[in-house]
Design a protein around this motif. Structure first.
Motif, short mmCIF file in Angstrom:
data_model
loop_
_atom_site.label_atom_id
_atom_site.label_comp_id
_atom_site.label_asym_id
_atom_site.label_seq_id
_atom_site.Cartn_x
_atom_site.Cartn_y
_atom_site.Cartn_z
N MET A 54 0.85 -1.19 0.00
CA MET A 54 0.00 0.00 0.00
C MET A 54 0.89 1.25 0.00
O MET A 54 1.87 1.32 0.73
CB MET A 54 -0.90 -0.01 1.24
N THR A 55 0.54 2.19 -0.83
CA THR A 55 1.32 3.41 -0.87
C THR A 55 1.04 4.26 0.37
O THR A 55 -0.02 4.13 0.99
CB THR A 55 0.98 4.23 -2.12
N GLY A 56 1.98 5.09 0.71
CA GLY A 56 1.81 5.96 1.88
C GLY A 56 2.83 7.08 1.84
O GLY A 56 3.89 6.96 1.21
N TYR A 57 2.50 8.17 2.52
CA TYR A 57 3.43 9.31 2.57
C TYR A 57 3.17 10.10 3.82
O TYR A 57 2.01 10.36 4.20
CB TYR A 57 3.26 10.21 1.34
N GLY A 58 4.27 10.48 4.49
CA GLY A 58 4.16 11.32 5.68
C GLY A 58 5.42 12.16 5.83
O GLY A 58 6.53 11.68 5.58
N ILE A 59 5.25 13.41 6.19
CA ILE A 59 6.40 14.30 6.38
C ILE A 59 6.13 15.22 7.56
O ILE A 59 4.98 15.60 7.82
CB ILE A 59 6.67 15.13 5.10
N ALA A 60 7.18 15.52 8.30
CA ALA A 60 7.06 16.43 9.44
C ALA A 60 8.37 17.19 9.59
O ALA A 60 9.45 16.67 9.27
CB ALA A 60 6.73 15.67 10.72
N THR A 61 8.28 18.43 10.07
CA THR A 61 9.46 19.25 10.29
C THR A 61 9.39 19.88 11.67
O THR A 61 8.31 20.07 12.23
CB THR A 61 9.57 20.36 9.22
N SER A 62 10.56 20.19 12.19
CA SER A 62 10.63 20.91 13.47
C SER A 62 11.91 21.72 13.50
O SER A 62 12.88 21.42 12.79
CB SER A 62 10.60 19.91 14.64
#
Length: 287
Positions: A1-9
């Motif tokens: 299953m495709t997926g994408y997640g991004i986070a910055t700090s």
């Protein structure tokens, strides 16, 4: 299953970016791209990903951007530089060679210019770990949304199969008279209507129709479709189980087609097969 997640700090003058993306795969294939300062945390990151991501070709990357005073300058070993310089100067004087670029040569020799190994403090790691968890949460949300879309699509296609089955039941009563008429016409043309034993004909017709009975197939197909929907609604990951059930659905549909002996019913069966193939394609993306 495709997926994408991004986070910055941001922590002071340092910006951390964690990105997770995946493509469909039968197994978990995890690839990490980390700065050197996080190499000792690789096992921890892999363990956490393995717990929360069951399968997929997953790429995890952490990027660190340093600006302003956060950029660390290189250091110079002054004593070693002097040592190299004096040796080069001594050799150039012995050989009567010009020594205009001795300082530049000395700077290029091993261990003169040193870059301090970056280290990460506990507070910095807490910031990175929090960012990683945020990216992982966004990644799981993305997959959940895609899963909901897949669920609606698969339910819709199972509904079409059941609707076609209802239409098969509508067409089924017309099948026996049509078969009787075809056989009567064939016998009349082959041996003549006056020579046909009506009693024997009825006995053979009953035997023939019994072989084409689809009552059991209809019952099993309904049961398999209902079980498929129940399994789909289960909170556990049931991709393989759904695949097995779809195989059973396919068997019943194929048997319906082989016993149909009716053009309208066979058209409906072809429609069922088409929807089932689309379901199987979608199941490749289900955990």
């Amino acid at each position: 299953m495709t997926g994408y997640g991004i986070a910055t700090s941001n922590s002071g003058n340092v910006k951390y970016t964690v990105e997770i993306k995946s493509l469909n795969s039968k197994f978990l294939e995890l690839s990490l791209r980390l700065p050197k300062i996080f190499s000792e945390k690789e096992f921890q990151l892999r363990t956490e990903c393995s717990k929360q991501i069951e399968r997929g070709k997953v790429n995890l990357s952490i990027n660190v951007e340093q600006t302003g005073s956060a950029i660390k300058a290189a250091g110079i070993d002054r004593e070693l530089l002097k040592h190299y310089y004096n040796q080069l100067k001594s050799v150039s004087e012995e050989l009567n060679e010009p020594g205009g670029n001795l300082l530049q040569l000395a700077l290029g020799l091993p261990e003169v210019v040193k870059y301090d190994e970056d280290t990460i403090s506990d507070d910095e790691w807490k910031t990175v770990d929090k960012t990683f968890q945020q990216a992982l949460s966004a990644f799981q949300d993305f997959r959940a949304q895609e899963g909901n879309v897949l669920e609606r699509d698969i339910k819709h296609r199972i509904g079409i199969i059941l609707k076609n089955l209802e239409l098969v039941e509508v067409e089924e009563p017309n099948r026996v008279p049509a078969i009787r008429e075809r056989l009567n016409q064939f016998l009349s043309e082959a041996v003549g209507a006056e020579t046909v034993d009506k009693n024997r004909f009825e006995q053979e017709l009953i035997y023939y129709i019994d072989k084409l009975d689809i009552t059991e197939e209809k019952t099993r197909l309904k049961a398999h479709c209902n079980y498929f929907i129940e399994t789909l609604a289960n909170a556990d990951a049931n991709g393989k189980k759904l695949g097995f059930i779809s195989q059973e659905i396919g068997r019943e549909i194929n048997t319906l087609g082989s016993k149909a002996n009716d053009a309208n019913m066979q058209k409906l069966v072809v429609g069922m097969k088409e929807e089932l193939e689309k379901i199987k394609e979608q199941l490749l993306n289900v955990l």
